[in-house]
Design a protein around this motif. Structure first.
Motif: not given
Length: 350
Positions: A157-183
């Motif tokens: 089971v996971t949180l509902k996934l999804g990417f959302e861009e925000m202001r000033n080059g920021l973005a939110n998503a449930p699994k930034m940890d650790n999709t960022t490091g993987l990428w």
């Protein structure tokens, strides 16, 4: 961040990977690595390893874990409500009222996770911090038989996934940890030019339950130098004590850690790579073993010259993790330039 790498980043964020159930995201990793790596292998643990210039005598390993925190179906009651245990470190308060997904064998099943409404809580219940055992998943089933026809014990089971861009080059998503490091470790392999070392970029499994994939993949690769790439706590938001956690801001570059877990020559070369190529970076101190793959790397085999590069992340292990896309991009460039600067006879002994 260029459009094609950004689209791949979004695909990774949209793909479930709770510890022990990483195959869907590892399939994407293999697809991405095939045209950019000299070789791509998957070990028995599930780690995906992309290599360049593997015949070189000095081996450099980048580890970015692909797994996320999640849950595991453990019981289905007579009314069709589902109870689950956690995979990795959850704050149960973060789960109340979230939209969830059960990744069943026949496809994803939307669910919500809930507790008794506040109107019906007695005075004692209102004062008590909720525990995971008091939360349940609701898939809309009318009874146990219907739920069991769709869901099996042990389904992730996971949180509902999804990417959302925000202001000033920021973005939110449930699994930034650790999709960022993987990428970052995958993109660093793509961006790396002429190499005098062997470069292994590894999508490691099961970091969230004990750094397990980094241990096994490092045992197989036996690197001389290893860098764990993960998220770290941003301190540019309310309630975080900068006196203890340092100055770590979104948008000011990846964090290079200094401390006993980090080889000083690796740290110095990372800083040199950043400064010579005008890549923004931040320094942070860590007086104990890191709680990420760099810890396992340092202790692999007879010892590895370890480093830790981290992406600032607000609200870690929640549904709204926030990172800077520029930080992620700069981290990939930093690691590509670092790899290019290593000589075949580089001595990292402190």
């Amino acid at each position: 961040m260029e459009s094609a790498p950004l689209e791949f980043f979004k695909r990774l964020l949209d793909t479930p990977s709770p510890s022990g159930y990483e195959k869907p995201v590892q399939d994407l990793v293999r697809e991405y690595l095939k045209p950019i790596a000299d070789s791509v292998e998957t070990d028995l643990h599930g780690n995906v390893i992309g290599a360049k210039n593997a015949s070189a005598p000095l081996r450099l390993m980048y580890a970015g874990h692909c797994d996320q925190i999640g849950m595991l179906v453990s019981q289905i009651d007579e009314m069709g409500f589902i109870y689950a245990q956690t995979i990795g470190g959850w704050d149960p308060q973060q789960l109340i009222g979230q939209r969830m997904v059960i990744w069943a064998s026949n496809g994803p099943i939307p669910a919500v996770i809930a507790r008794k409404p506040i109107h019906l809580l007695n005075d004692e219940e209102r004062k008590t911090v909720v525990q995971t055992k008091d939360l349940w998943l609701d898939i809309g089933a009318k009874d146990q038989a219907e739920a069991k026809a769709l869901v099996r014990i042990g389904d992730p089971v996971t949180l509902k996934l999804g990417f959302e861009e925000m202001r000033n080059g920021l973005a939110n998503a449930p699994k930034m940890d650790n999709t960022t490091g993987l990428w970052v470790v995958l993109e660093a392999l793509r961006r790396a030019g002429k190499l005098n070392c062997a470069l292994y970029s590894v999508s490691t499994v099961q970091e969230e339950i004990g750094l397990r994939g980094a241990k096994t993949s490092a045992h197989g690769i036996n690197p001389h130098v290893g860098i764990g790439v993960d998220v770290t706590h941003a301190t540019d938001c309310p309630t975080i004590d900068k006196r203890q956690n340092g100055e770590v801001d979104l948008g000011k570059g990846p964090v290079i850690y200094r401390g006993p877990n980090m080889n000083p020559k690796v740290v110095d070369l990372l800083i040199e790579a950043a400064e010579s190529h005008k890549i923004p970076y931040q320094l942070s101190a860590l007086g104990k073993p890191a709680s990420n793959d760099s810890n396992a790397l340092q202790m692999a085999q007879a010892g590895v010259a370890a480093g830790c590069v981290s992406i600032p992340n607000r609200y870690m292990h929640s549904a709204v993790e926030v990172c800077s896309l520029e930080d992620i991009d700069n981290a990939a460039t930093l690691l590509a330039r670092f790899a290019e600067m290593i000589e075949a006879d580089h001595d990292f002994r402190p």
